[in-house]
Write a protein that holds these residues in place. Structure first.
Motif, PDB file in Angstrom:
ATOM      1  N   GLY A 308     -43.247  13.222  91.690  1.00 57.44           N
ATOM      2  CA  GLY A 308     -42.817  12.955  90.327  1.00 57.44           C
ATOM      3  C   GLY A 308     -42.837  14.190  89.442  1.00 57.44           C
ATOM      4  O   GLY A 308     -42.037  14.308  88.510  1.00 57.44           O
ATOM      5  N   LEU A 472     -32.595   5.880  82.578  1.00 61.59           N
ATOM      6  CA  LEU A 472     -33.351   5.658  83.804  1.00 61.59           C
ATOM      7  C   LEU A 472     -34.622   4.918  83.422  1.00 61.59           C
ATOM      8  O   LEU A 472     -35.401   5.405  82.596  1.00 61.59           O
ATOM      9  CB  LEU A 472     -33.680   6.988  84.479  1.00 61.59           C
ATOM     10  N   LEU A 474     -38.185   4.039  83.780  1.00 60.85           N
ATOM     11  CA  LEU A 474     -39.362   4.585  84.468  1.00 60.85           C
ATOM     12  C   LEU A 474     -40.348   3.479  84.828  1.00 60.85           C
ATOM     13  O   LEU A 474     -40.980   3.524  85.880  1.00 60.85           O
ATOM     14  CB  LEU A 474     -40.043   5.626  83.580  1.00 60.85           C
ATOM     15  N   HIS A 475     -40.502   2.513  83.928  1.00 60.29           N
ATOM     16  CA  HIS A 475     -41.429   1.417  84.220  1.00 60.29           C
ATOM     17  C   HIS A 475     -41.066   0.205  83.372  1.00 60.29           C
ATOM     18  O   HIS A 475     -40.769   0.339  82.182  1.00 60.29           O
ATOM     19  CB  HIS A 475     -42.873   1.836  83.923  1.00 60.29           C
ATOM     20  N   ARG A 508     -34.354  -3.000  86.553  1.00 58.45           N
ATOM     21  CA  ARG A 508     -35.769  -3.003  86.932  1.00 58.45           C
ATOM     22  C   ARG A 508     -36.266  -1.570  87.022  1.00 58.45           C
ATOM     23  O   ARG A 508     -35.499  -0.632  86.819  1.00 58.45           O
ATOM     24  CB  ARG A 508     -35.955  -3.719  88.272  1.00 58.45           C
ATOM     25  N   THR A 509     -37.540  -1.406  87.341  1.00 54.37           N
ATOM     26  CA  THR A 509     -38.138  -0.075  87.444  1.00 54.37           C
ATOM     27  C   THR A 509     -37.378   0.780  88.454  1.00 54.37           C
ATOM     28  O   THR A 509     -37.133   0.350  89.589  1.00 54.37           O
ATOM     29  CB  THR A 509     -39.613  -0.191  87.876  1.00 54.37           C
ATOM     30  N   GLY A 510     -36.977   1.992  88.027  1.00 57.31           N
ATOM     31  CA  GLY A 510     -36.258   2.912  88.896  1.00 57.31           C
ATOM     32  C   GLY A 510     -34.757   2.799  88.831  1.00 57.31           C
ATOM     33  O   GLY A 510     -34.053   3.612  89.437  1.00 57.31           O
ATOM     34  N   ASP A 511     -34.218   1.808  88.110  1.00 52.94           N
ATOM     35  CA  ASP A 511     -32.765   1.631  88.028  1.00 52.94           C
ATOM     36  C   ASP A 511     -32.156   2.587  87.016  1.00 52.94           C
ATOM     37  O   ASP A 511     -32.783   2.969  86.025  1.00 52.94           O
ATOM     38  CB  ASP A 511     -32.415   0.192  87.631  1.00 52.94           C
ATOM     39  N   LYS A 512     -30.891   2.938  87.269  1.00 54.43           N
ATOM     40  CA  LYS A 512     -30.132   3.815  86.369  1.00 54.43           C
ATOM     41  C   LYS A 512     -28.864   3.076  85.970  1.00 54.43           C
ATOM     42  O   LYS A 512     -28.211   2.460  86.822  1.00 54.43           O
ATOM     43  CB  LYS A 512     -29.778   5.109  87.108  1.00 54.43           C
TER      44      LYS A 512
END
Length: 617
Positions: A308, A472, A474-475, A508-512
């Protein structure tokens, strides 16, 4: 030496030896001489007894490198040469360099000398002598968990005295009574550390207080510390300080005894998301057991090396490490780690040398029309409304007319700059990249809010309710859908926005995704490619503004004149403005003065009485 060097360099490049009777303006020989000259200038021996032409070319190159105000210059290295010079040659090269710096009114200070294969190599800090009213400014945001020692370290650095271990140094920095009582920063504080042209600290407290004007007059470079809050309750303030104050670098504070806890990872992630280079300062090493300190450093290095972060941690132990870290710090991969004590003063000198070598990272354009973002407002007795912030583009002069806005309707108001201050010092102009305060004429403080801009009328600014951004996530604990609301930070703009549309049904988390936002309360002035942070509770997302949808004023829609024109167009005849039917106001209708209105009883009596009085006379 120069003649021998020219002979050696020309031999592989020139096909024929140069005869005394040869034509000096011949085409082949001219090309050959140009090659020799370029090789001399780029080689490690360039500064040793240069000719007049070579000296002028080297001087022009040095001026280009010092355009930003300072540079680190290596003597003894060159393209394709084995690094290093003999002591005699190094002394001659240093003498030439000092002669050049004197010509352009700059200082030359040796940082370090190291031994290479071919001899010695020296590194010098070259810095222009600044005018009294002008200085270079580097902004450093100070972040870290609560009780990591942020305010204490700044108090020690800026006021010169060491701490007593019970909060003595930080008392000089707090702005509010509740901060002094609790010992916790809740607002964005600003403190300065000045360095002169040779790199010495000029901060000298007078009866416990700093005279900012004197510091700025004596300094060639001023480090502005943006002291941010560490408590989770004040995360909104910390994010605003990181986005709105445009920091060049971020100083992450870690308490050696507590380790990486609380908001430390949160603040590190925020700095990485905004692409701000980070260096770490581990404090309280005087009261921490050695084994706990080593555990803290190991964990810190493991986090910095993780996928990260992808940083290269460097433990700074001496002056060589400081110079190496500072010269490679702008690449954003190097992450220096300092271990200091505010009570004993251990390693504080290394930290000051590092701060002295930091160069402004963000390049601003002074040729464009002026733009200034507001991050705070004040009402000063006897002066009036004062706004502070950062100049993003152009140059703003005293008595310039600027557009202030947008207001709640998306309009911009013309205002005049009454006075300008930089670090409490009155100046006549501010350039792009500098922070300043402006006193404004005939503007109420209640009209101004954080996130507004002062902008040149040449840009013809327009506000927007809606904008599109590529974000993006992140969480997020669950999923994000349309009509989701969260706080959006873009520059100094801080407002709740609603998601109108998304390129995906759920995030969701990690989606762009490409997301269209709409502000809840006021329209704002934005630009494309601005960095944005999207957060709500534990939800965090980052991205860039990709598209703007300009605001169309609702006050000019469906007016009486527009309806009359539409009716005339439907009936196929043109309506002149003077023939437009006018509806009387309520006041005129009450008095009976409107169009097609009957006169009031009192007026009718006066009208009947007038001819009788005339007949009697």
């Amino acid at each position: 030496m120069a003649a021998a060097l020219n002979y050696d360099l020309t031999e592989p490049h020139c096909s024929s030896s140069i005869q005394p009777e040869s034509n000096l303006f011949a085409e082949d020989d001219g090309e050959c001489n140009g090659d020799v000259e370029m090789l001399n200038i780029n080689g490690k021996n360039a500064l040793i007894s240069p000719s007049h032409e070579e000296y002028d070319i080297l001087l022009d190159r040095l001026k280009e490198r010092l355009y930003a105000g300072e540079a680190i210059y290596e003597v003894g290295t060159g393209e394709g040469d084995v690094p290093g010079l003999s002591e005699e040659d190094l002394a001659a090269a240093v003498a030439t360099l000092k002669s050049m710096t004197d010509t352009i009114e700059a200082e030359c200070v040796e940082l370090r000398r190291r031994t290479e294969k071919g001899g010695s190599v020296s590194e010098f800090l070259l810095r222009k002598r600044a005018d009294e009213k002008d200085f270079m400014e580097v902004r450093v945001a100070v972040v870290g968990n609560v009780d990591a020692g942020k305010s204490t370290l700044l108090g020690v650095l800026t006021h010169g005295g060491l701490d007593n271990g019970r909060g003595f140094a930080r008392q000089k920095l707090f702005r509010h009574k509740h901060e002094m009582e609790s010992g916790r920063t809740s607002s964005v504080g600003n403190d300065i550390l000045g360095f002169d042209s040779v790199g010495k600290v000029v901060n000298k407290p007078d009866h416990g207080n700093l005279d900012w004007t004197r510091i700025c007059e004596e300094s060639s470079k001023v480090i502005t510390f943006i002291d941010l809050a560490g408590h989770e309750r004040y995360l909104k303030t910390t994010v605003f300080g990181m986005t709105g104050h445009s920091p060049d670098f971020s100083m992450l504070m870690v308490g050696a005894n507590a380790g990486i806890v609380g908001m430390t990872k949160e603040h590190l992630g925020l700095a990485l998301a905004l692409n701000v280079p980070v260096f770490v300062v581990v404090t309280k090493i005087d009261m921490c057991p050695p084994n706990v300190l080593q555990d803290t450093l190991k964990l810190l290095q493991r986090i910095l090396k993780s996928p990260g972060c992808r940083k290269i941690p460097v433990l700074v132990q001496d002056q060589d490490d400081v110079v190496t870290s500072a010269t490679n710090f702008s690449s954003e991969r190097i992450c220096p780690i300092f271990q200091v004590s505010n009570v004993t003063g251990q390693n504080l000198d290394l930290l000051k040398v590092f701060l002295n070598l930091l160069m402004p990272r963000i390049l601003f354009n002074e040729a464009e029309p002026a733009e200034f973002q507001i991050d705070d407002t004040f009402s000063v007795p006897g002066v009036g409304t004062v706004v502070s912030g950062t100049t993003l583009k152009g140059i703003i002069h005293l008595n310039d007319t600027m557009l202030l806005g947008p207001d709640s309707l998306g309009h911009f108001q013309a205002i005049t700059v009454k006075s300008i201050h930089r670090k409490r010092m009155p100046v006549k102009q501010v350039r792009a990249g500098q922070t300043a305060s402006f006193s404004l004429k005939k503007v109420k403080r209640s009209f101004i809010r954080k996130g507004m801009v002062m902008i040149s009328p040449r840009l013809e600014p327009s506000a927007c309710w809606e904008f599109e951004g590529e974000i993006l996530v992140l969480h997020h604990p669950t999923t994000i859908s349309c009509r989701y609301q969260a706080m959006v930070h873009v520059g100094s703009v801080r407002q709740t926005a609603t998601i109108v549309t998304m390129s995906q049904e759920h995030l969701r988390t990690g989606d762009k995704a490409q997301v269209r936002f709409r502000f809840i309360k006021n329209p704002e002035y934005l630009r494309t490619n601005m960095r944005m942070v999207f957060r709500e509770g534990r939800t965090k997302a980052v991205g860039n503004v990709t598209k703007l949808f300009p605001h169309i004023s609702a006050t000019a829609q469906n007016t009486r004149a527009q309806r009359a024109q539409k009716k005339a167009a439907d009936n196929h005849h043109f309506l002149k403005p003077q023939n437009e039917p006018q509806k009387p106001s309520k006041k005129n209708r009450r008095r009976g003065r409107g169009v097609n209105c009957t006169p009031s009883p009192s007026e009718s009596k006066e009208n009947h009485a007038a001819p009788i009085v005339a007949a009697a006379n």
